[in-house]
Design an enzyme around this catalytic site. Structure first.
Site, short mmCIF file in Angstrom:
data_model
loop_
_atom_site.label_atom_id
_atom_site.label_comp_id
_atom_site.label_asym_id
_atom_site.label_seq_id
_atom_site.Cartn_x
_atom_site.Cartn_y
_atom_site.Cartn_z
N ALA A 183 -86.18 -38.47 -46.90
CA ALA A 183 -86.35 -39.82 -46.84
C ALA A 183 -87.17 -40.28 -48.06
O ALA A 183 -87.06 -41.65 -48.57
CB ALA A 183 -86.80 -40.12 -45.68
N TYR B 230 -92.71 -38.52 -36.54
CA TYR B 230 -92.46 -37.88 -35.14
C TYR B 230 -93.59 -37.43 -34.46
O TYR B 230 -94.35 -36.39 -34.87
CB TYR B 230 -91.46 -36.81 -35.47
CG TYR B 230 -90.17 -37.44 -36.15
CD1 TYR B 230 -88.98 -37.79 -35.38
CD2 TYR B 230 -90.38 -37.63 -37.87
CE1 TYR B 230 -87.90 -38.48 -36.11
CE2 TYR B 230 -89.21 -38.21 -38.12
CZ TYR B 230 -88.09 -38.51 -37.38
OH TYR B 230 -87.16 -39.15 -37.93
N ARG C 186 -83.53 -40.21 -43.94
CA ARG C 186 -82.54 -39.43 -44.53
C ARG C 186 -81.33 -39.40 -43.55
O ARG C 186 -80.13 -39.32 -44.18
CB ARG C 186 -83.28 -38.16 -44.30
CG ARG C 186 -82.22 -36.88 -44.85
CD ARG C 186 -82.48 -35.57 -44.46
NE ARG C 186 -82.57 -35.07 -43.01
CZ ARG C 186 -82.66 -33.95 -42.62
NH1 ARG C 186 -83.10 -32.96 -42.81
NH2 ARG C 186 -82.65 -34.04 -41.08
N GLY C 187 -81.57 -39.55 -42.27
CA GLY C 187 -80.42 -39.46 -41.25
C GLY C 187 -80.42 -37.78 -41.05
O GLY C 187 -80.88 -37.08 -41.68
N ASP C 188 -79.60 -37.73 -39.78
CA ASP C 188 -79.46 -36.35 -39.35
C ASP C 188 -78.56 -35.56 -40.26
O ASP C 188 -77.73 -36.17 -40.69
CB ASP C 188 -79.06 -36.47 -37.77
CG ASP C 188 -79.89 -36.86 -36.86
OD1 ASP C 188 -81.28 -36.27 -37.28
OD2 ASP C 188 -79.67 -37.43 -36.01
N ALA D 293 -75.08 -43.12 -39.35
CA ALA D 293 -75.47 -41.67 -40.35
C ALA D 293 -74.58 -41.39 -41.36
O ALA D 293 -75.25 -40.94 -42.35
CB ALA D 293 -75.66 -40.59 -39.38
N GLU E 92 -85.75 -52.86 -32.06
CA GLU E 92 -84.75 -52.15 -32.78
C GLU E 92 -83.59 -52.49 -32.05
O GLU E 92 -83.44 -52.31 -30.88
CB GLU E 92 -84.89 -50.57 -32.72
CG GLU E 92 -83.72 -50.01 -33.32
CD GLU E 92 -83.75 -48.38 -33.60
OE1 GLU E 92 -84.40 -47.84 -34.04
OE2 GLU E 92 -82.71 -47.99 -32.84
N LYS F 67 -93.90 -38.91 -48.18
CA LYS F 67 -93.13 -40.24 -47.94
C LYS F 67 -93.79 -41.25 -48.16
O LYS F 67 -93.32 -42.26 -48.75
CB LYS F 67 -92.49 -40.01 -46.51
CG LYS F 67 -91.73 -41.16 -46.11
CD LYS F 67 -90.54 -40.56 -45.22
CE LYS F 67 -90.96 -40.18 -43.67
NZ LYS F 67 -89.64 -40.10 -42.92
#
Ligand code: FAD
Length: 287
Positions: free
Chosen positions: A125, A145, A108-110, A51, A17, A165
């Site tokens: 998401a 996670y 989704r993003g924070d 984000a 990444e 998801k």
């Protein structure tokens, strides 16, 4: 090529990444990093996405993702949806398609501190994964996670949402960083019990800077095992020793994961080609 199609060939994938530079800094540094790491037989590189999804940030992510794809490495762009409308996503995916990019990581993003920037077309998401799946043509990855997402009320709820998801079109998962492999091994078992059987990359971040890792851990909630805490405490004022010990720790983690037949290692490379080289050289015979 879609990332999910790279698995199942009897070997673990190795991927990175990276992130685009801030808009007032040059993009040349990260291009140099990509040129250097392209020697290491990488299966793919993913590029983070701001984000808030501002147009300037999006353009930088698209540029960097295109550069990677044009370098002959499979590229994936992260897409966050909390501050994006359906029209935004149609526009970005059209650009990605024109640039020959086959993969996105649907996020989704924070939740923003100022929720007025949320556009409310997507809540999770999985909504984005379904939308991109309907557009068609993309391999869709998703985040997961091993220590549970911090907003989830229980692990069981988080895994239930993860299953939704995957059913919404996600064909490959990338884990949040973790420093204790037992946590990841337990997580894999939970996914198997839940019937989530898409390929799963283990997210590994080499701890080479004590201040940076403290910030990262606060943001993502990863726990620090005693062995790593001792390294951070001892070497936080000695950058060279911290980098050496942190890279050794990451190599040990990766060796154990490869011995446990993980599907793939996803290195949070922090745009540091030198660290990638040190790690790759130590583990390449095990891939
Ligand atoms: P979701 O999968 O939507 O989950 C968010 C929360 O909602 C979880 O608690 C989940 O249990 C819950 N939930 C999900 N579905 C439902 C449902 N149907 N009903 C009720 N609750 C539900 N952030 C960035 O801004 N840019 C990046 O580039 C970026 N890259 C990342 C890459 C990886 C590999 C990872 C692990 C994270 C990344 N993040 C990035 C951070 C990520 O945006 C945050 O962790 C965010 O808080 C959650 O995103 P998500 O896609 O996992 O959300």
């Amino acid at each position: 090529m879609k990332i999910a199609d790279k698995f199942g060939k009897g070997r673990a994938l190795f991927s990175l990444e990276v992130f685009p530079p801030k808009k007032d800094s040059s993009i040349d540094g990260i291009y140099k990093c990509i040129d250097e790491v392209s020697a290491y037989n990488l299966d793919y590189i993913s590029v983070t996405f701001g984000a808030a999804g501002s147009l300037a940030d999006t353009a930088r992510s698209v540029e960097l993702t295109s550069y990677i794809q044009n370098s002959g490495i499979t590229a994936s762009m992260h897409l966050t949806c909390i501050a994006s409308s359906e029209t935004d996503i149609v526009g970005i995916t059209k650009t990605l398609r024109e640039r020959g990019i086959d993969n996105v990581l649907a996020l989704r993003g924070d939740l923003p501190a100022d929720m007025s920037v949320a556009k409310h077309d997507f809540s999770y998401a999985s909504d984005l994964a379904k939308f991109v799946s309907n557009i068609g043509g993309f391999g869709i990855s998703g985040a997961c996670y091993p220590e549970m997402h911090r907003e989830a009320s229980s692990f069981a709820e988080d895994i239930k949402h993860l299953k939704i998801k995957v059913e919404s079109g996600v064909s490959h998962l990338v884990s949040q960083l973790f420093f204790d492999n037992e946590i990841f091994h337990n997580f894999r078992e939970k996914l198997a019990i839940a019937g989530i059987d898409v390929p799963l990359d283990a997210g590994i971040m080499p701890v080479t800077n004590a201040a940076q890792i403290k910030k990262m851990v606060t943001m993502c909630g990863a726990s620090i095992p005693p062995k790593l805490a001792r390294i951070i405490n001892k070497y936080s004022d000695n950058p060279e020793a911290m980098a050496d010990a942190g890279i050794s720790y990451a190599i040990d983690q990766i060796s154990d994961l490869l011995a446990s037949d993980v599907d793939g290692i996803h290195l949070y490379a922090m745009n540091n080609a030198g660290n990638v080289k040190r790690i790759y050289e130590s583990i390449k015979s095990q891939l």
